[in-house]
Design a protein around this motif. Structure first.
Motif, PDB file in Angstrom:
ATOM      1  N   LEU A  15       0.853  -1.176   0.000  1.00  0.00           N
ATOM      2  CA  LEU A  15       0.000   0.000   0.000  1.00  0.00           C
ATOM      3  C   LEU A  15       0.895   1.233   0.000  1.00  0.00           C
TER       4      LEU A  15
ATOM      5  N   LEU B 193      -7.360   1.372   4.987  1.00  0.00           N
ATOM      6  CA  LEU B 193      -7.261   0.289   4.004  1.00  0.00           C
ATOM      7  C   LEU B 193      -6.476  -0.894   4.577  1.00  0.00           C
TER       8      LEU B 193
ATOM      9  N   TYR C  25       3.371  -1.476   3.979  1.00  0.00           N
ATOM     10  CA  TYR C  25       2.921  -0.097   3.795  1.00  0.00           C
ATOM     11  C   TYR C  25       4.125   0.796   3.511  1.00  0.00           C
TER      12      TYR C  25
ATOM     13  N   VAL D  72      -2.780   4.459  -2.446  1.00  0.00           N
ATOM     14  CA  VAL D  72      -3.792   4.857  -1.465  1.00  0.00           C
ATOM     15  C   VAL D  72      -3.900   6.382  -1.501  1.00  0.00           C
TER      16      VAL D  72
ATOM     17  N   THR E 214     -10.935   6.031   0.478  1.00  0.00           N
ATOM     18  CA  THR E 214     -10.388   4.734   0.869  1.00  0.00           C
ATOM     19  C   THR E 214     -11.461   3.655   0.876  1.00  0.00           C
TER      20      THR E 214
END
Length: 393
Positions: free
Chosen positions: A55, A71, A86, A136, A181
């Motif tokens: 992400l 998310l 992430y 994102v 999101t």
């Protein structure tokens, strides 16, 4: 303050940076538009065969970080077999403590002047061999570049002038930023709440409770954050007048400062009486603990506004520009005032809270751990960490 930090926070430099970013984006848009790649609309099929997802949200602003974090929860609960990494920033990393992540990649501004660090960063990303990279948030230039160089087998981005560079595109344009999101998650077949997300431990919340005691010995239920970005900021005189209003009403309050507002501390303390307390700048995790103890936060359109929304703390948002409306919290006990006077803010803040919002607050604070939304995660060192996601829906 370091010279680089001073220049970065200077208003003129920020405006110049925006101009340079827009010019660079226009050049990249023209280059990407020449491609003939055909992107598919994002569907649950995009997750077929995916075992490791990245992400991507390398934004240094606190608000954007906690909005996009939701998310993570959607993937963890909807597709637990997928490892979640992430890509964020070093300044917002602490906000992701306790979240169900396999790895957090922290981008740093120092990499601009240390290109070898950036090269090492990209090598680490490519070694993870991601099946899917997901953008994102909106189409930022930085996130687009990292999406191109992360080495993911497939990439999912936002609809727009850069869509030709993605395998999948999310065709969502919600009127409120919180829905971005959740709409992206829905396109992938994942359930996702339309509000920011944070996790804080019960220990952190209890440790911060002592900071809410005013000089009069009363516990503050209202917090005031005096920060703001560019035209969203309110002048010092406004906050001083607001504190005087609270003193007249004998309402205990707590003033919170960020790194850019530390210079305001002494002037604010000069008008703060027995019912108020001005906190010095504190670490971000401690800041979260304070927010979790408050019943209401008064703030402009800022990162702490979204942090409070993520923790379920009622927000009174003081908006200065129309564009802030699509960022304001939408909880049942949240409210907004557009370009108000200090007296109007104090009157609204001191009004009786809605019974249902007080009941939700009492239900949480009186609940045992077994009745809260508790999540246990194991750290890289093998320790078990129990976190409480304060999500009052």
């Amino acid at each position: 303050m370091f010279p680089f930090t001073y220049l970065r926070r200077h208003t003129a430099m920020r405006r110049m940076g925006r101009g340079l970013e827009k010019a660079t984006k226009r050049w990249i848009y023209r280059a990407v538009a020449r491609g003939s790649r055909s992107s598919r609309p994002a569907t649950p099929e995009a997750l077929h065969g995916v075992r490791r997802v990245l992400l991507v949200r390398p934004n240094f602003r606190i608000g954007n970080a906690v909005i996009g974090a939701r998310l993570i929860q959607a993937f963890a609960e909807g597709r637990p077999e997928i490892d979640i990494d992430y890509l964020g920033t070093d300044t917002t990393r602490v906000l992701f403590a306790g979240m169900p992540l396999a790895r957090y990649h922290a981008l740093s501004r120092s990499m601009l002047v240390r290109p070898w660090k950036l090269a090492q960063f990209l090598v680490r990303l490519r070694r993870r061999k991601y099946d899917l990279a997901v953008q994102v948030g909106d189409n930022s230039l930085t996130s687009w570049l990292l999406m191109q160089f992360c080495g993911a087998r497939q990439r999912l981005g936002q609809r727009g002038r850069l869509e030709a560079s993605y395998d999948w595109v999310s065709d969502v344009s919600p009127s409120h930023v919180y829905a971005l999101t959740s709409s992206l998650a829905a396109s992938l077949g994942l359930a996702c709440s339309s509000r920011p997300w944070l996790m804080i431990s019960e220990q952190e919340r209890r440790a911060a409770a002592t900071r809410l005691i005013s000089p009069s010995g009363l516990r503050a239920s209202i917090g005031i954050f005096v920060g703001g970005h560019l035209d969203k900021r309110l002048p010092l005189e406004f906050w001083q007048d607001l504190l005087r209003e609270f003193e007249l009403r004998q309402k205990p309050y707590l003033v919170l400062l960020g790194p850019e507002e530390e210079a305001m501390r002494t002037p604010l303390e000069s008008v703060s009486g027995e019912f108020g307390r001005v906190l010095p700048q504190i670490p971000l995790r401690e800041f979260l603990g304070v927010l979790a103890n408050l019943e209401r936060l008064i703030t402009p359109d800022t990162g702490p506004m979204h942090m409070a929304a993520a923790l379920g703390t009622s927000v009174l948002a003081l908006l200065q520009v129309e564009g802030s409306r699509k960022f304001s919290p939408q909880g049942p006990s949240d409210s907004i005032l557009f370009q108000p006077t200090p007296a109007e803010v104090a009157e609204q803040a001191c009004a009786t809270a809605r019974p249902e919002s007080l009941q939700m607050l009492n239900d949480y604070r009186g609940a045992s751990p077994s009745t809260r939304s508790d999540t246990t995660h194991r750290t890289a060192d093998g320790d078990t960490l129990t976190m409480y996601s304060i999500d009052r829906r």
